[in-house]
Design a protein around this motif. Structure first.
Motif, PDB file in Angstrom:
ATOM      1  N   VAL A   8      62.400   5.042  83.764  1.00 58.42           N
ATOM      2  CA  VAL A   8      63.190   6.233  83.395  1.00 58.42           C
ATOM      3  C   VAL A   8      62.915   6.598  81.944  1.00 58.42           C
ATOM      4  CG1 VAL A   8      65.527   7.130  83.041  1.00 58.42           C
ATOM      5  CG2 VAL A   8      64.981   5.853  85.127  1.00 58.42           C
ATOM      6  N   GLY A   9      62.888   5.604  81.070  1.00 59.02           N
ATOM      7  CA  GLY A   9      62.610   5.861  79.660  1.00 59.02           C
ATOM      8  C   GLY A   9      61.245   6.496  79.449  1.00 59.02           C
ATOM      9  N   GLU A  10      60.248   5.994  80.163  1.00 55.21           N
ATOM     10  CA  GLU A  10      58.898   6.559  80.037  1.00 55.21           C
ATOM     11  C   GLU A  10      58.850   7.999  80.522  1.00 55.21           C
ATOM     12  OE1 GLU A  10      55.995   3.983  81.857  1.00 55.21           O
ATOM     13  OE2 GLU A  10      56.646   2.269  80.657  1.00 55.21           O
ATOM     14  N   VAL A  11      59.526   8.283  81.617  1.00 55.54           N
ATOM     15  CA  VAL A  11      59.538   9.653  82.142  1.00 55.54           C
ATOM     16  C   VAL A  11      60.253  10.586  81.174  1.00 55.54           C
ATOM     17  CG1 VAL A  11      60.454  11.130  83.976  1.00 55.54           C
ATOM     18  CG2 VAL A  11      59.283   9.008  84.558  1.00 55.54           C
ATOM     19  N   LEU A  12      61.413  10.160  80.649  1.00 58.33           N
ATOM     20  CA  LEU A  12      62.149  11.006  79.697  1.00 58.33           C
ATOM     21  C   LEU A  12      61.316  11.250  78.442  1.00 58.33           C
ATOM     22  CD1 LEU A  12      65.773   9.591  80.027  1.00 58.33           C
ATOM     23  CD2 LEU A  12      64.908  11.780  80.880  1.00 58.33           C
ATOM     24  N   PHE A  13      60.621  10.209  77.978  1.00 55.67           N
ATOM     25  CA  PHE A  13      59.756  10.371  76.809  1.00 55.67           C
ATOM     26  C   PHE A  13      58.634  11.367  77.103  1.00 55.67           C
ATOM     27  CE2 PHE A  13      56.244   9.248  74.005  1.00 55.67           C
ATOM     28  CZ  PHE A  13      56.879   9.259  72.765  1.00 55.67           C
ATOM     29  N   GLY A  14      58.045  11.265  78.269  1.00 57.25           N
ATOM     30  CA  GLY A  14      56.988  12.199  78.666  1.00 57.25           C
ATOM     31  C   GLY A  14      57.493  13.630  78.755  1.00 57.25           C
ATOM     32  N   LEU A  15      58.705  13.799  79.277  1.00 57.62           N
ATOM     33  CA  LEU A  15      59.281  15.150  79.362  1.00 57.62           C
ATOM     34  C   LEU A  15      59.606  15.698  77.982  1.00 57.62           C
ATOM     35  CD1 LEU A  15      61.553  14.759  82.498  1.00 57.62           C
ATOM     36  CD2 LEU A  15      59.473  16.157  82.297  1.00 57.62           C
ATOM     37  N   ALA A  16      60.062  14.836  77.084  1.00 59.57           N
ATOM     38  CA  ALA A  16      60.310  15.276  75.707  1.00 59.57           C
ATOM     39  C   ALA A  16      59.007  15.765  75.077  1.00 59.57           C
ATOM     40  CB  ALA A  16      60.925  14.153  74.885  1.00 59.57           C
ATOM     41  N   ALA A  17      57.934  15.050  75.344  1.00 56.71           N
ATOM     42  CA  ALA A  17      56.634  15.455  74.805  1.00 56.71           C
ATOM     43  C   ALA A  17      56.205  16.817  75.336  1.00 56.71           C
ATOM     44  CB  ALA A  17      55.582  14.389  75.134  1.00 56.71           C
ATOM     45  N   VAL A  18      56.507  17.087  76.608  1.00 60.82           N
ATOM     46  CA  VAL A  18      56.191  18.399  77.187  1.00 60.82           C
ATOM     47  C   VAL A  18      56.905  19.497  76.398  1.00 60.82           C
ATOM     48  CG1 VAL A  18      56.554  19.891  79.211  1.00 60.82           C
ATOM     49  CG2 VAL A  18      55.678  17.570  79.508  1.00 60.82           C
ATOM     50  N   LEU A 127      73.112  14.361  85.721  1.00 58.73           N
ATOM     51  CA  LEU A 127      73.492  15.046  84.482  1.00 58.73           C
ATOM     52  C   LEU A 127      74.547  14.298  83.667  1.00 58.73           C
ATOM     53  CD1 LEU A 127      72.860  17.461  82.739  1.00 58.73           C
ATOM     54  CD2 LEU A 127      74.511  18.786  84.042  1.00 58.73           C
ATOM     55  N   PRO A 128      75.629  13.777  84.270  1.00 60.10           N
ATOM     56  CA  PRO A 128      76.605  13.031  83.447  1.00 60.10           C
ATOM     57  C   PRO A 128      75.969  11.843  82.707  1.00 60.10           C
ATOM     58  CG  PRO A 128      77.565  13.565  85.575  1.00 60.10           C
ATOM     59  CD  PRO A 128      76.099  13.922  85.658  1.00 60.10           C
ATOM     60  N   ALA A 129      75.077  11.123  83.361  1.00 66.79           N
ATOM     61  CA  ALA A 129      74.411   9.993  82.706  1.00 66.79           C
ATOM     62  C   ALA A 129      73.496  10.485  81.585  1.00 66.79           C
ATOM     63  CB  ALA A 129      73.614   9.181  83.723  1.00 66.79           C
ATOM     64  N   LEU A 130      72.803  11.592  81.811  1.00 70.34           N
ATOM     65  CA  LEU A 130      71.927  12.153  80.777  1.00 70.34           C
ATOM     66  C   LEU A 130      72.739  12.628  79.571  1.00 70.34           C
ATOM     67  CD1 LEU A 130      69.461  14.109  83.086  1.00 70.34           C
ATOM     68  CD2 LEU A 130      68.985  12.007  81.800  1.00 70.34           C
ATOM     69  N   LEU A 131      73.879  13.239  79.828  1.00 70.59           N
ATOM     70  CA  LEU A 131      74.758  13.665  78.734  1.00 70.59           C
ATOM     71  C   LEU A 131      75.266  12.459  77.950  1.00 70.59           C
ATOM     72  CD1 LEU A 131      76.729  16.515  80.536  1.00 70.59           C
ATOM     73  CD2 LEU A 131      75.054  16.770  78.676  1.00 70.59           C
ATOM     74  N   ARG A 132      75.577  11.382  78.643  1.00 68.63           N
ATOM     75  CA  ARG A 132      76.022  10.168  77.956  1.00 68.63           C
ATOM     76  C   ARG A 132      74.895   9.603  77.101  1.00 68.63           C
ATOM     77  NH1 ARG A 132      79.025   7.683  74.832  1.00 68.63           N
ATOM     78  NH2 ARG A 132      79.242   5.458  75.162  1.00 68.63           N
ATOM     79  N   LEU A 133      73.660   9.687  77.583  1.00 70.12           N
ATOM     80  CA  LEU A 133      72.518   9.253  76.763  1.00 70.12           C
ATOM     81  C   LEU A 133      72.439  10.063  75.474  1.00 70.12           C
ATOM     82  CD1 LEU A 133      69.584   8.697  79.303  1.00 70.12           C
ATOM     83  CD2 LEU A 133      70.747   6.968  77.921  1.00 70.12           C
ATOM     84  N   MET A 134      72.679  11.374  75.583  1.00 71.80           N
ATOM     85  CA  MET A 134      72.682  12.229  74.388  1.00 71.80           C
ATOM     86  C   MET A 134      73.767  11.781  73.411  1.00 71.80           C
ATOM     87  SD  MET A 134      70.321  14.636  74.413  1.00 71.80           S
ATOM     88  CE  MET A 134      71.013  15.890  73.360  1.00 71.80           C
ATOM     89  N   GLU A 135      74.944  11.460  73.940  1.00 67.76           N
ATOM     90  CA  GLU A 135      76.033  10.970  73.086  1.00 67.76           C
ATOM     91  C   GLU A 135      75.635   9.670  72.395  1.00 67.76           C
ATOM     92  OE1 GLU A 135      79.589  10.471  75.385  1.00 67.76           O
ATOM     93  OE2 GLU A 135      79.624  12.583  76.002  1.00 67.76           O
ATOM     94  N   LEU A 136      75.062   8.752  73.142  1.00 65.33           N
ATOM     95  CA  LEU A 136      74.652   7.471  72.570  1.00 65.33           C
ATOM     96  C   LEU A 136      73.576   7.661  71.509  1.00 65.33           C
ATOM     97  CD1 LEU A 136      74.566   5.296  75.811  1.00 65.33           C
ATOM     98  CD2 LEU A 136      76.212   5.130  73.929  1.00 65.33           C
ATOM     99  N   ALA A 137      72.662   8.597  71.731  1.00 65.01           N
ATOM    100  CA  ALA A 137      71.622   8.875  70.738  1.00 65.01           C
ATOM    101  C   ALA A 137      72.254   9.382  69.451  1.00 65.01           C
ATOM    102  CB  ALA A 137      70.619   9.885  71.284  1.00 65.01           C
ATOM    103  N   GLY A 138      73.267  10.228  69.565  1.00 64.12           N
ATOM    104  CA  GLY A 138      73.967  10.743  68.389  1.00 64.12           C
ATOM    105  C   GLY A 138      74.707   9.656  67.654  1.00 64.12           C
ATOM    106  N   GLU A 139      75.294   8.706  68.400  1.00 64.05           N
ATOM    107  CA  GLU A 139      76.028   7.602  67.787  1.00 64.05           C
ATOM    108  C   GLU A 139      75.104   6.655  67.037  1.00 64.05           C
ATOM    109  OE1 GLU A 139      78.200   5.681  70.933  1.00 64.05           O
ATOM    110  OE2 GLU A 139      79.358   7.492  71.357  1.00 64.05           O
ATOM    111  N   SER A 140      73.857   6.543  67.472  1.00 68.67           N
ATOM    112  CA  SER A 140      72.945   5.583  66.858  1.00 68.67           C
ATOM    113  C   SER A 140      72.286   6.122  65.598  1.00 68.67           C
ATOM    114  CB  SER A 140      71.863   5.161  67.857  1.00 68.67           C
ATOM    115  OG  SER A 140      70.991   6.240  68.125  1.00 68.67           O
ATOM    116  N   GLN A 141      72.407   7.423  65.361  1.00 68.40           N
ATOM    117  CA  GLN A 141      71.786   8.006  64.184  1.00 68.40           C
ATOM    118  C   GLN A 141      72.620   7.691  62.952  1.00 68.40           C
ATOM    119  OE1 GLN A 141      70.335  11.906  64.638  1.00 68.40           O
ATOM    120  NE2 GLN A 141      69.284  11.375  66.503  1.00 68.40           N
TER     121      GLN A 141
END
Length: 150
Positions: A8-18, A127-141
């Motif tokens: 999942v991480g690799e796919v999300l990273f690849g999509l971010a690159a797109v 989508l709820p899990a993806l939104l939670r990932l966004m929240e976690l990314a914000g918390e780690s900054q």
């Protein structure tokens, strides 16, 4: 062997690159990151921005000068200590960020539109899990560095 989370991480990273590859090249990725940080955290010291973006202070000074020349950021004095200069995103900078995000989302939406209904429903369910990932990314900054006391 790749675990499910790794895949999942690799796919999300690849999509971010797109999305990144299809962006407008007017601003560097570091400039976009600085504007995003300022929008998320509010005005920051130039030195704090350099640390959070992991670039040298002279490079950050040049980048902030570019952003201010473009009207996307501004320098402000800290109330209570005129020696402290803060960098803040302007309304034009926020508009630019919204346009960049919309363009990235559009690139991904074009791909999503090519999926069948079942795959689209699976993404919607995630989508709820993806939104939670966004929240976690914000918390780690980096959190905002405290300003001097008045």
């Amino acid at each position: 062997m790749t675990t499910g989370n790794d895949a999942v991480g690799e796919v999300l990273f690849g999509l971010a690159a797109v999305a990144i590859r299809r962006r407008d090249r007017t601003l560097s990725l570091t400039a976009i990151s600085v504007l995003s940080t300022l929008e998320r955290t509010g005005p920051r010291r130039l030195t704090d921005l350099a640390v959070s973006e992991e670039i040298t202070q002279p490079s950050m000074t040049a980048l902030v000068t570019q952003l201010t020349d473009l009207g996307l950021a501004e320098r402000r004095r800290y109330p209570g200590d005129a020696r402290v200069v803060l960098v803040a995103v302007t309304e034009a900078g926020s508009r630019q960020l919204r346009a960049i995000r919309a363009a990235g989302a559009s690139a991904l939406t074009e791909l999503i539109d090519k999926l069948d209904d079942e795959d689209t429903e699976s993404l919607t369910a995630a989508l709820p899990a993806l939104l939670r990932l966004m929240e976690l990314a914000g918390e780690s900054q980096d959190s905002r560095t405290p300003l001097p006391k008045r």
